[in-house]
Design a protein around this motif. Sequence first.
Motif, PDB file in Angstrom:
ATOM      1  N   UNK A   1       0.852  -1.188   0.000  1.00 28.73           N
ATOM      2  CA  UNK A   1       0.000   0.000   0.000  1.00 28.73           C
ATOM      3  C   UNK A   1       0.887   1.236   0.000  1.00 28.73           C
ATOM      4  N   UNK A   2       0.649   2.119  -0.961  1.00 25.84           N
ATOM      5  CA  UNK A   2       1.363   3.396  -1.008  1.00 25.84           C
ATOM      6  C   UNK A   2       0.326   4.508  -0.940  1.00 25.84           C
ATOM      7  N   UNK A   3       0.484   5.387   0.044  1.00 32.27           N
ATOM      8  CA  UNK A   3      -0.366   6.568   0.153  1.00 32.27           C
ATOM      9  C   UNK A   3       0.485   7.792  -0.135  1.00 32.27           C
ATOM     10  N   UNK A   4      -0.033   8.663  -0.984  1.00 34.69           N
ATOM     11  CA  UNK A   4       0.652   9.906  -1.310  1.00 34.69           C
ATOM     12  C   UNK A   4      -0.195  11.035  -0.740  1.00 34.69           C
ATOM     13  N   UNK A   5       0.316  11.675   0.300  1.00 37.92           N
ATOM     14  CA  UNK A   5      -0.376  12.774   0.956  1.00 37.92           C
ATOM     15  C   UNK A   5       0.093  14.063   0.279  1.00 37.92           C
ATOM     16  N   UNK A   6      -0.814  14.716  -0.429  1.00 38.42           N
ATOM     17  CA  UNK A   6      -0.451  15.767  -1.369  1.00 38.42           C
ATOM     18  C   UNK A   6      -0.707  17.174  -0.855  1.00 38.42           C
ATOM     19  N   UNK A   7      -0.055  18.123  -1.518  1.00 41.16           N
ATOM     20  CA  UNK A   7      -0.190  19.541  -1.213  1.00 41.16           C
ATOM     21  C   UNK A   7      -0.401  20.298  -2.524  1.00 41.16           C
ATOM     22  N   UNK A   8      -1.283  21.276  -2.501  1.00 44.14           N
ATOM     23  CA  UNK A   8      -1.539  22.077  -3.699  1.00 44.14           C
ATOM     24  C   UNK A   8      -1.165  23.538  -3.500  1.00 44.14           C
ATOM     25  N   UNK A   9      -0.597  23.874  -2.374  1.00 38.72           N
ATOM     26  CA  UNK A   9      -0.334  25.276  -2.060  1.00 38.72           C
ATOM     27  C   UNK A   9       0.904  25.791  -2.787  1.00 38.72           C
ATOM     28  N   UNK A  10       1.901  24.973  -2.929  1.00 37.61           N
ATOM     29  CA  UNK A  10       3.150  25.403  -3.554  1.00 37.61           C
ATOM     30  C   UNK A  10       3.410  24.611  -4.824  1.00 37.61           C
ATOM     31  N   UNK A  11       4.072  25.231  -5.768  1.00 36.49           N
ATOM     32  CA  UNK A  11       4.321  24.612  -7.068  1.00 36.49           C
ATOM     33  C   UNK A  11       5.261  23.430  -7.017  1.00 36.49           C
TER      34      UNK A  11
END
Length: 97
Positions: free
Chosen positions: A40-50
Motif C-alpha cells: 500500500x502506497x499513500x501519497x499525501x499531497x499539497x496544492x499550495x506550492x508549485x
Amino acid sequence: MRAHIVTFGCQMNEYDTHAIQSELAGIGYSFVDSFREADLVLVNTCAVRGKPVEKVQSLLGELRKEKSNANHLTIGLIGCWRSFRRVSAWAEGLAST
C-alpha cells in the motif's frame, strides 16, 4: 501487509500522515522505506506550492510504472491536491493501470 506513505507540503499533512500511520499500524500494517517494497502506497499531497505539485506528478508517474509490474500494489492519493479537478486524469490513469 506493508505500507509506505509519502508526504508533501505543510505541517497539517505531516500531522495527517502520523495519524494515518497510527491507524494503519493498529490494523496490522508495518512500514517500509521504499514504495517498491510496499503493498500500500499513500501519497499525501499539497496544492499550495508549485514544487510539491511537480514532485507529486513525478512520483505518480513512477508509481504508475511500479503498479504495472506489481499487481498487488494499492495506491491511494490523499490531501488537498487530490481534491483539485486537474488531478482527476492522473488519478484515473493510475487507477486503471
